[in-house]
Design a protein around this motif. Structure first.
Motif, PDB file in Angstrom:
ATOM      1  N   GLU A  20       0.866  -1.341   0.044  1.00 48.23           N
ATOM      2  CA  GLU A  20      -0.188   0.061   0.163  1.00 48.23           C
ATOM      3  C   GLU A  20       0.958   1.366   0.027  1.00 48.23           C
ATOM      4  O   GLU A  20       0.589   2.217  -0.904  1.00 48.23           O
ATOM      5  CB  GLU A  20      -1.064   0.136   1.134  1.00 48.23           C
ATOM      6  N   PRO A  21       1.885   1.248   0.938  1.00 47.11           N
ATOM      7  CA  PRO A  21       2.887   2.545   0.689  1.00 47.11           C
ATOM      8  C   PRO A  21       3.452   2.805  -0.558  1.00 47.11           C
ATOM      9  O   PRO A  21       3.694   3.807  -0.947  1.00 47.11           O
ATOM     10  CB  PRO A  21       3.663   2.442   1.971  1.00 47.11           C
ATOM     11  N   HIS A  22       3.887   1.764  -1.149  1.00 45.74           N
ATOM     12  CA  HIS A  22       4.351   1.731  -2.327  1.00 45.74           C
ATOM     13  C   HIS A  22       3.631   2.001  -3.246  1.00 45.74           C
ATOM     14  O   HIS A  22       4.137   2.931  -4.276  1.00 45.74           O
ATOM     15  CB  HIS A  22       5.212   0.243  -2.591  1.00 45.74           C
ATOM     16  N   LYS A  28       1.988   9.157  -6.564  1.00 46.54           N
ATOM     17  CA  LYS A  28       2.680  10.567  -6.686  1.00 46.54           C
ATOM     18  C   LYS A  28       3.411  10.752  -7.756  1.00 46.54           C
ATOM     19  O   LYS A  28       3.230  11.938  -8.145  1.00 46.54           O
ATOM     20  CB  LYS A  28       3.659  10.643  -5.444  1.00 46.54           C
ATOM     21  N   TYR A  29       4.337   9.869  -8.019  1.00 43.49           N
ATOM     22  CA  TYR A  29       4.930  10.047  -9.243  1.00 43.49           C
ATOM     23  C   TYR A  29       4.272  10.009 -10.760  1.00 43.49           C
ATOM     24  O   TYR A  29       4.688  10.540 -11.707  1.00 43.49           O
ATOM     25  CB  TYR A  29       6.366   9.351  -9.378  1.00 43.49           C
ATOM     26  N   TYR A  30       3.055   9.228 -10.717  1.00 46.98           N
ATOM     27  CA  TYR A  30       2.055   9.291 -11.786  1.00 46.98           C
ATOM     28  C   TYR A  30       1.643  10.706 -12.180  1.00 46.98           C
ATOM     29  O   TYR A  30       1.459  11.105 -13.181  1.00 46.98           O
ATOM     30  CB  TYR A  30       1.172   8.040 -11.667  1.00 46.98           C
ATOM     31  N   SER A  31       1.207  11.137 -11.007  1.00 43.92           N
ATOM     32  CA  SER A  31       0.666  12.589 -10.986  1.00 43.92           C
ATOM     33  C   SER A  31       1.615  13.682 -11.258  1.00 43.92           C
ATOM     34  O   SER A  31       0.976  14.446 -11.930  1.00 43.92           O
ATOM     35  CB  SER A  31      -0.021  12.884  -9.508  1.00 43.92           C
ATOM     36  N   GLN A  60      17.234   8.965  -8.936  1.00 38.12           N
ATOM     37  CA  GLN A  60      17.755   8.366  -7.550  1.00 38.12           C
ATOM     38  C   GLN A  60      17.244   8.727  -6.148  1.00 38.12           C
ATOM     39  O   GLN A  60      16.793   8.065  -5.474  1.00 38.12           O
ATOM     40  CB  GLN A  60      19.487   8.319  -7.667  1.00 38.12           C
ATOM     41  N   LYS A  61      16.941  10.107  -6.400  1.00 40.54           N
ATOM     42  CA  LYS A  61      16.256  10.592  -5.066  1.00 40.54           C
ATOM     43  C   LYS A  61      14.780  10.405  -4.926  1.00 40.54           C
ATOM     44  O   LYS A  61      14.300  10.156  -3.948  1.00 40.54           O
ATOM     45  CB  LYS A  61      16.319  12.299  -5.256  1.00 40.54           C
ATOM     46  N   ILE A  62      14.010  10.121  -6.210  1.00 40.48           N
ATOM     47  CA  ILE A  62      12.858   9.736  -6.176  1.00 40.48           C
ATOM     48  C   ILE A  62      12.673   8.167  -5.589  1.00 40.48           C
ATOM     49  O   ILE A  62      12.111   7.835  -4.872  1.00 40.48           O
ATOM     50  CB  ILE A  62      12.299   9.835  -7.651  1.00 40.48           C
ATOM     51  N   ILE A  63      13.561   7.397  -5.939  1.00 38.27           N
ATOM     52  CA  ILE A  63      13.828   5.966  -5.601  1.00 38.27           C
ATOM     53  C   ILE A  63      13.685   5.920  -4.188  1.00 38.27           C
ATOM     54  O   ILE A  63      13.337   5.029  -3.713  1.00 38.27           O
ATOM     55  CB  ILE A  63      14.622   5.155  -6.536  1.00 38.27           C
ATOM     56  N   GLU A  64      14.572   6.685  -3.550  1.00 42.95           N
ATOM     57  CA  GLU A  64      15.027   6.547  -2.036  1.00 42.95           C
ATOM     58  C   GLU A  64      13.609   7.132  -1.456  1.00 42.95           C
ATOM     59  O   GLU A  64      13.761   6.724  -0.332  1.00 42.95           O
ATOM     60  CB  GLU A  64      15.975   7.764  -1.899  1.00 42.95           C
ATOM     61  N   GLN A  65      12.743   7.609  -1.775  1.00 45.30           N
ATOM     62  CA  GLN A  65      11.464   7.801  -1.197  1.00 45.30           C
ATOM     63  C   GLN A  65      10.472   6.635  -0.954  1.00 45.30           C
ATOM     64  O   GLN A  65       9.459   6.402  -0.318  1.00 45.30           O
ATOM     65  CB  GLN A  65      10.765   8.845  -1.778  1.00 45.30           C
ATOM     66  N   GLN A  70      13.367   2.247   1.239  1.00 42.08           N
ATOM     67  CA  GLN A  70      13.395   2.560   2.723  1.00 42.08           C
ATOM     68  C   GLN A  70      13.403   1.614   3.645  1.00 42.08           C
ATOM     69  O   GLN A  70      14.287   1.400   4.674  1.00 42.08           O
ATOM     70  CB  GLN A  70      12.335   3.654   2.999  1.00 42.08           C
ATOM     71  N   ASN A  71      12.744   0.441   3.525  1.00 41.82           N
ATOM     72  CA  ASN A  71      12.686  -0.877   4.311  1.00 41.82           C
ATOM     73  C   ASN A  71      13.427  -2.280   3.705  1.00 41.82           C
ATOM     74  O   ASN A  71      13.259  -3.136   4.093  1.00 41.82           O
ATOM     75  CB  ASN A  71      11.056  -1.148   4.352  1.00 41.82           C
TER      76      ASN A  71
END
Length: 96
Positions: A20-22, A28-31, A60-65, A70-71
């Motif tokens: 769900e968080p994924h 967010k990035y589709y929008s 890379q910064k986007i992926i880190e979100q 993160q987990n």
């Protein structure tokens, strides 16, 4: 344009805890028109994201979100692709 290939490092039951968080991260990035498509690999060993309108550092910064990042749910492999031939229906996604 970039292909992001995710390879799960954890058991599917652990992956499912972060779906769900994924999905919210993806939305967010589709929008923001950064992602064109995403989906699970078959067999379910990871997933794929096709990204545009970003450079490698920004991606890379986007992926880190991503909660999967993160987990430590998945490894992320980024490949830049410069389309030179494509179906005319895909042209809308090609950066000029």
């Amino acid at each position: 344009m970039f292909i992001v290939s995710l390879s799960y490092k954890k058991d599917p039951s652990e992956v499912d805890k972060f779906i769900e968080p994924h999905l919210q991260f993806l939305d967010k990035y589709y929008s923001e028109k950064k992602f064109i498509f995403s989906g699970k690999k078959n067999p379910r060993t990871g997933g794929v994201i096709l990204a545009r309108n970003v450079n490698r550092d920004e991606l890379q910064k986007i992926i880190e979100q991503d909660p999967f990042y993160q987990n430590e749910i998945a490894n992320f492999d980024i490949t830049e692709v410069i389309p030179s031939k494509y179906d005319e229906d895909f042209a809308v996604f090609i950066e000029k």
